[in-house]
Enzyme design. Structure first.
Site, PDB file in Angstrom:
ATOM      1  N   GLY A   1       0.527  -1.184  -0.033  1.00 37.42           N
ATOM      2  CA  GLY A   1      -0.087   0.218  -0.406  1.00 37.42           C
ATOM      3  C   GLY A   1       0.569   1.209   0.300  1.00 37.42           C
TER       4      GLY A   1
ATOM      5  NE  ARG B   1       0.192   5.817  12.412  1.00 38.97           N
ATOM      6  CZ  ARG B   1       0.463   6.354  12.944  1.00 38.97           C
ATOM      7  NH1 ARG B   1       0.083   7.508  13.152  1.00 38.97           N
ATOM      8  NH2 ARG B   1       1.752   6.308  13.423  1.00 38.97           N
TER       9      ARG B   1
ATOM     10  CB  VAL C   1       2.473  -3.940   8.213  1.00 36.73           C
ATOM     11  CG1 VAL C   1       3.278  -3.206   8.941  1.00 36.73           C
ATOM     12  CG2 VAL C   1       2.386  -5.058   9.295  1.00 36.73           C
TER      13      VAL C   1
ATOM     14  CB  VAL D   1      -2.194  -0.885  11.372  1.00 37.08           C
ATOM     15  CG1 VAL D   1      -3.081  -0.270  12.619  1.00 37.08           C
ATOM     16  CG2 VAL D   1      -2.644  -2.638  10.876  1.00 37.08           C
TER      17      VAL D   1
ATOM     18  CB  THR E   1       2.750  -0.656  23.554  1.00 42.10           C
ATOM     19  OG1 THR E   1       1.629  -0.763  23.081  1.00 42.10           O
ATOM     20  CG2 THR E   1       3.719  -1.159  25.075  1.00 42.10           C
TER      21      THR E   1
ATOM     22  NE  ARG F   1       7.189   5.430  16.696  1.00 43.27           N
ATOM     23  CZ  ARG F   1       6.702   5.382  15.884  1.00 43.27           C
ATOM     24  NH1 ARG F   1       4.891   5.532  16.089  1.00 43.27           N
ATOM     25  NH2 ARG F   1       7.181   5.309  14.336  1.00 43.27           N
TER      26      ARG F   1
ATOM     27  CG  HIS G   1      -0.879   2.570  14.659  1.00 38.76           C
ATOM     28  ND1 HIS G   1       0.275   2.610  15.238  1.00 38.76           N
ATOM     29  CD2 HIS G   1      -0.661   2.327  12.873  1.00 38.76           C
ATOM     30  CE1 HIS G   1       1.544   3.106  14.181  1.00 38.76           C
ATOM     31  NE2 HIS G   1       1.138   2.506  13.265  1.00 38.76           N
TER      32      HIS G   1
ATOM     33  CB  THR H   1       8.026   5.015  10.473  1.00 35.78           C
ATOM     34  OG1 THR H   1       6.463   4.532  10.228  1.00 35.78           O
ATOM     35  CG2 THR H   1       7.721   6.308  10.784  1.00 35.78           C
TER      36      THR H   1
END
Length: 305
Positions: free
Chosen positions: A78, A87, A115, A119, A146, A148, A172, A222
């Site tokens: 994607g 996102r 992923v 997501v 979590t 991070r 997310h 990322t």
């Protein structure tokens, strides 16, 4: 046991997942796919040439249909986001890609790890497109947030992140919810830590939500941390029964008010997938924020219909 893992989408994220999986030793056979056939072939060749430096594994390309018999299939295909895109801005185009992949994976015997962003919504799209039960389609969800937040708390207090017990739940994305009320270090509530204050919670919470934007602004994507997150999730799927903050379509049996939404909660993960979601103890502000996160994800999914 000859564990087979497939990865669909060999861009920045897919390639980082591939090397992390090989280094972890989870795969005996790693299958790679990308719509750009030569990219997948090149990645397979490059990774295979490093075979002397990771546990023995076969690496080759494959069609999506060839992955139906894999133990785990990772979907990282994607479009990635730009520095000013959320996102959820990626939803429409990536949903069509995921629907096509899900149809081609219908009848697969293993688990599917999502992923591709966004997501959470795409985890729900995959469940519907593939016909798999909700527990067999896992999104990496807030495992990354979590990780991070533990790293940021650890850096602030000069303590190894592995000694910090803190979780992020919900989307997310921008509506993720840090569970500060339950965060602990060595059995002591973080909020009782002498050097801790509400200022830390505001600042670190915002840094977690902004982390991806800051990385993308600097390097374009990322990829390394999510590669490590995905490899860790696969390792525990194969090893069995660890609590991780993964995303799945929630059902009324455990979390009635969140039923039908795919979002992250602490979940017992193992060979059967995201088998047992857990609803953690939260204060009133956290419960309200989680309900808001769920509503944002409901609305995002509704925009597809």
């Amino acid at each position: 046991m000859r564990t087979t893992i497939g990865i669909i989408g060999m861009g920045w994220v897919g390639s980082s997942i591939a090397i992390s999986v090989l280094q972890s030793g989870s795969a005996k056979r790693l299958l790679l796919h990308d719509r750009r056939t030569e990219v997948a072939e090149g990645e397979a060749m490059d990774l295979a040439h490093g075979a002397a430096f990771y546990p023995a594994a076969e690496v080759r390309t494959a069609e999506i249909e060839d992955m139906r018999d894999a133990d785990v299939v990772v979907v990282a295909a994607g479009r990635g986001g730009g520095p000013e895109e959320t996102r959820l801005d990626l939803l429409l185009g990536n949903a069509e890609i995921v629907r096509t992949i899900g149809t081609r994976l219908a009848g697969c015997r293993g688990l599917v790890i999502m992923v591709t962003n966004p997501v959470d919504v795409l985890t729900r799209v995959m469940v519907e497109a593939s016909g798999l039960p909700p527990e067999r389609v896992l999104g990496t969800g807030t495992m990354l947030e979590t990780a991070r937040i533990r790293e940021m708390i650890g850096r602030e207090l000069e303590i190894d992140p592995r000694s910090i017990h803190a979780k992020v739940v919900g989307e997310h994305g921008d509506s993720s919810v840090a569970l500060w009320s339950g965060a602990q270090i060595g059995g002591l509530r973080l909020r009782d830590w002498p050097e801790w204050s509400s200022r830390h919670e505001r600042e670190l919470g915002e840094r977690v939500r902004r982390a991806a934007y800051e990385i993308i602004r600097r390097k374009g994507a990322t990829n390394h941390a999510i590669g490590l997150v995905t490899a860790t999730l696969i390792r525990w799927i194969l090893r069995g029964r660890r609590v991780l903050t993964v995303s799945r379509v929630q059902t009324a049996e455990v979390v009635g008010e969140l039923a039908g939404v795919a979002l992250s909660l602490p979940t017992i993960v193992g060979p059967r997938g995201a088998a047992i979601p857990l609803l953690p103890t939260m204060d009133e502000a956290e419960r309200t924020a989680l309900a808001r996160s769920a509503e944002i994800l409901r609305d995002a999914y509704s925009s597809l219909t």
